[in-house]
Each structure stands twice: as C-alpha cells, then as structure tokens.
Design an enzyme around this catalytic site. Sequence first.
Site, PDB file in Angstrom:
ATOM      1  CB  VAL A  13      -0.938   0.016   1.229  1.00  0.00           C
ATOM      2  CG1 VAL A  13      -1.845   1.247   1.190  1.00  0.00           C
ATOM      3  CG2 VAL A  13      -1.785  -1.251   1.265  1.00  0.00           C
ATOM      4  CG  ASP A 111       2.819  -4.780   9.938  1.00  0.00           C
ATOM      5  OD1 ASP A 111       3.657  -5.252  10.733  1.00  0.00           O
ATOM      6  OD2 ASP A 111       1.901  -5.476   9.434  1.00  0.00           O
TER       7      ASP A 111
END
Length: 302
Positions: A13, A111
């Site tokens: 992303v 993340d």
Amino acid sequence: MLLTIDIGNTNMVLGVFDGDTIVEHWRIATVPDRTADEIAALLHGLLARSTTVKESELSGISLCSTVPSVLHEMREMCQRYYPDVSTVVVQPGVKTGVPIRMDNPKEVGSDRIMNSLAAVHLYGGPAIVVDFGTSTNFDAVSAKGEFVGGALAPGIEISVDALSRRAAQLLKVELTRPPRVVGKNTVEALQSGIVYGFAGQVEGIARRMTLELSPADPGAVTVIATGGLAPLVIDEVPIIDAHEPWLTLIGLRLVWERTHASETRPAVSQAARRARHGRSGDPAAAAAAAAGAGAGAETEPA
C-alpha cells in the site's frame, strides 16, 4: 510531499501525504522476486498517471516491510532512483516513540508498531488495533502508549483459500456480505460463515482484550479497524469504534516527521549556546537568538 509505503505479505500500500492529508494512494500486489528496477518502473508509472502528485514534488520516503526480500530491493530502489530524497526505513533501532513491552521486541512487525503509533496519535490509549490483512492482527496499546502485545489469527483470504483446497465441493466465493445468515445455497452458506464467523472472532477477541487492558473501565478502550478487508466485516462488529484505512501510512508519516524533527534540534541547541555565551557581536541580536531558540526547543519523549 511524503511518499509512504507499507509492504505486506499480500499487498503493498502506497500513499502520498501533503502535510497531514493523504492526497493519493495505490494498492498493488506484493511480488517477493520483483527487482529494484521493476519497483522503480512501477512507481514511476503510478506517479506519472497521477493528477495530484508529481514525482519531482516528493521530498521524503517512509516505508516499512514484513517481507525481507522486498525490503532489500526497496532499499536499493530508493538509493538508485531517489538518492536526493530523504528516506526512513522503519526497523529495529529507529526511534518510533512506542515502547515495546514484549519478551522479544525484535519479533514485532514494524507495521504493528506503526499502527499502534497512529492509534495513540489519533485516539489516545488504551486502544486495540484490528488489522485485516494476510493475518488478522490484534494489537494492544496501553494508556501510556506502549505496545503491550496482541493476538494473531489466520486472515480471511487465506482461510477461504485453505477451505477451498481441502474441501472438494466448496469452491472459492466472492468475499461479500450475504443477504441472510441462514444461507439458502452453498455460496450464501460460505459467505455467511466467512463474514459472520470472522465478525464473531473479532468481537470475542477484542472484547476480552479490553477487559485485560482496562479492567475497571473496558469502555475506555478504543477499538480501531484497518486493513484492506476491514469493510467486509466491521459493520457486524459492534465493539469497533473507528475505521482508519490509512492507519499504517499515518504511522509512517509520524515516524518520518519525528526523525526529521530530531535532526533539526542540534542546530537549535547550538544557536542557543552561542547566545548564552554572548558570541554574537550584537547583544540585542544575541538576546533575540536566545529567545528564539528557547521558543523552538522541545523535550524528547522517553
């Protein structure tokens, strides 16, 4: 403008921030054997087709990865094709401002730390982040903003893939909410089990985690959903308080800002020292410099 990149096991992303506003974003497949040159060509093509961002406007890159092979190529891509663009790679040793209260902090995916950082920035602690990705991650953040642990469960897509491979008469179905819980055919029955089954899982785990994070007041815990598959189930999970699709990218932006803010502090301190010691030939200028340096100083969080 700042380019942020979250490299996951299934998808990569990318988002571009203008200040604290995301103005462009893309989602592409993660290909572990894609080379640095291929990544650069892909990124160049995305930026060239954008109507809001020009490649020449990029002033920084901030990225994190759970795929080591892709991270290696991404580093090379940044060095070869964007040598003049300041780059931050979130990895052990990078100051994120999130204390990690785990047995082995190096095991925690970058993340998950970015999600925790962004959650505290947006909503404060305590909080739980539910990230619907290749795995469904539950990240627990204390009232002090500490990452204190969580839970990992098989993700929606890999669970569906495993079921279709192991059951000869159960094929892969479209991931969408069925019209009813009691399915009238095989497709509806599978969709019901996927959507409402995972909704029940998320509700059950998150509710138990709120009791551990805040036993006296479980309602004080903010539950935040993120990840590409979050829209599939969040409407069926009452405990979820907010949906933040760009949570990881926001965390990457915050780390980039934190890193570059710390780089400017030594110059401010040097100006203050010169003013305090009267090294300026103009006393009035020295006093003004001291006042300005004091106003711009900030305290590094623990």
